[in-house]
Design an enzyme around this catalytic site. Sequence first.
Site, PDB file in Angstrom:
ATOM      1  N   TYR A 148      27.557  12.542  77.175  1.00  0.00           N
ATOM      2  CA  TYR A 148      28.362  13.240  76.179  1.00  0.00           C
ATOM      3  C   TYR A 148      28.628  12.293  75.021  1.00  0.00           C
ATOM      4  CZ  TYR A 148      32.447  15.588  74.082  1.00  0.00           C
ATOM      5  OH  TYR A 148      33.322  16.203  73.213  1.00  0.00           O
ATOM      6  N   ASP A 241      26.429   4.414  72.951  1.00  0.00           N
ATOM      7  CA  ASP A 241      27.718   5.077  72.807  1.00  0.00           C
ATOM      8  C   ASP A 241      28.656   4.431  73.815  1.00  0.00           C
ATOM      9  OD1 ASP A 241      29.961   6.595  72.841  1.00  0.00           O
ATOM     10  OD2 ASP A 241      28.942   8.539  72.995  1.00  0.00           O
ATOM     11  N   LYS A 269      38.332   5.305  72.281  1.00  0.00           N
ATOM     12  CA  LYS A 269      39.219   5.124  73.438  1.00  0.00           C
ATOM     13  C   LYS A 269      39.954   3.764  73.412  1.00  0.00           C
ATOM     14  CE  LYS A 269      37.213   8.908  75.847  1.00  0.00           C
ATOM     15  NZ  LYS A 269      35.854   9.397  75.866  1.00  0.00           N
TER      16      LYS A 269
HETATM   17  C1  LIG Z   1      35.212  10.449  74.858  1.00  0.00           C
HETATM   18  C2  LIG Z   1      33.824  10.233  74.443  1.00  0.00           C
HETATM   19  C3  LIG Z   1      33.342  10.647  73.191  1.00  0.00           C
HETATM   20  C4  LIG Z   1      34.151  11.505  72.251  1.00  0.00           C
HETATM   21  O1  LIG Z   1      35.274  10.848  71.779  1.00  0.00           O
HETATM   22  P1  LIG Z   1      36.449  11.748  71.145  1.00  0.00           P
HETATM   23  O2  LIG Z   1      37.438  10.742  70.683  1.00  0.00           O
HETATM   24  O3  LIG Z   1      36.932  12.636  72.257  1.00  0.00           O
HETATM   25  O4  LIG Z   1      35.845  12.530  70.040  1.00  0.00           O
HETATM   26  C5  LIG Z   1      32.061  10.291  72.819  1.00  0.00           C
HETATM   27  N1  LIG Z   1      31.289   9.570  73.634  1.00  0.00           N
HETATM   28  C6  LIG Z   1      31.701   9.167  74.848  1.00  0.00           C
HETATM   29  C7  LIG Z   1      30.796   8.347  75.711  1.00  0.00           C
HETATM   30  C8  LIG Z   1      32.978   9.496  75.304  1.00  0.00           C
HETATM   31  O5  LIG Z   1      33.360   9.116  76.527  1.00  0.00           O
END
Ligand SMILES: *Cc1c(COP(=O)(O)O)cnc(C)c1O
Length: 432
Positions: A148, A241, A269
């Site tokens: 994701y 990511d 995060k």
């Molecule tokens: C949480 C997450 C996102 C999205 O971040 P948001 O702040 O919710 O938009 C993208 N990539 C990864 C791997 C994530 O865990």
Amino acid sequence: MTPATSRTRSTEWFARATEVMPGGVNSPVRAFGAVGGSPPFVESARGAHLRTVDGDEYIDFVASWGALILGHAHPLVVAALEEVIAAGTSFGLPTVAEVELAELVCSLVPSVEVVRMVNSGTEATASVLRIARAATGRSKVVKFEGCYHGHSDSFLVKAGSGLATFGEPSSPGVPPATASDTRVARYNDLDSVADCLADREVAAVVVEPVAGNMGCVPPDPDFLPGLRRLCDEHGTLLVFDEVMTGFRVALGGAQARYGVVPDLTALGKVVAGGAPGAAYGGRADLMRQVAPDGPVYQAGTLAGNPLVTAAGLATLRYLADHPDLYDRFDVAGGRVADHLGAVLSRIGRPGVVTHVGGMFGIFLGVEDVRSWDDVSAVDREWFGRFFRAALERGVLLPPSAFEAWFLMEAHLDGTLDRALDVLEEALEVSAR
Ligand SMILES: *Cc1c(COP(=O)(O)O)cnc(C)c1O
């Protein structure tokens, strides 16, 4: 540990919420659709413990979906926020703290020479993709099924019928033309990536270096080095990511833990210490293409605002001063995985507990997890029973079989042992 009571107030608030918000929530998984029942409404939280409006208390492993690594309302983060908040919450002009946070991120994350702050992980990955397309002059992108990257159109794509050719929108509203620029490969399967890259039209391979959005699926030892090699061979950029893994699986993220340096990195995060912020960065020559140094446009009214920089700096400085915390996460994470793995063997039912540092996945009803093909076969009913059994006993896991759960420093004071007892019992009663 107070066991859950009737949850009257939460139920009432959830009913009101559903009248005025889609599903009653601001992010879908919070609606508890995957596990049944209605979500507890949070009143406050401290350390590893979360208190609801019903007066119940839970040991929390959601950890704001990984955004928190020290604990809720950590004194240093609270103090940092208190210090800045009275001086104004957003200016739209440069501040010293932005420079300090950028310097710290550049010093900690191996691939990051230049960095830009944004407001969410979604924004970070979408921005990185734009740079990759601009820098390569190519429009295709490769993602992995089960990973994701936020909710921008290019990433809301699932494997189409011809795998490794065209992606299909995984949400209405994503234009098929956009989805067809995204190719979907299989996690831990380098051959599927090679197929996607063969025609040299791919700008970037975007990957969660430890998959965390299909539970926690670690990379095979040759997977990340293999991606690096394949990208180099095909003139494709490698994007990690690390929104979830950054400052989580090691101080320098998965790229430091596994020794594979991507061209560009998305962060989120932990980097914002529980405030709403994120960042992206990478090789200087690529990042210098971003406006106003270069022509690739990206901007943000609230980007790098004082609340985010204060919470982020307090958190990252603490982590940089206490690098042993990652060893403690490794040890504690191993203990949790071994313990729950042994419980599953004793019960005599298939199941896998994975961990990388203090990041976990529990996959009930399957023997091995290397990609979405394996993960999608988990026993969702069993997970629902396990989740509810844990919740009734005072332990809150993410309310989905496909989400990772997390350690915070605050768990490591003995709270984790109490939680392990609960999780053991929850596994036993839910297996029946
Ligand atoms: C949480 C997450 C996102 C999205 O971040 P948001 O702040 O919710 O938009 C993208 N990539 C990864 C791997 C994530 O865990």
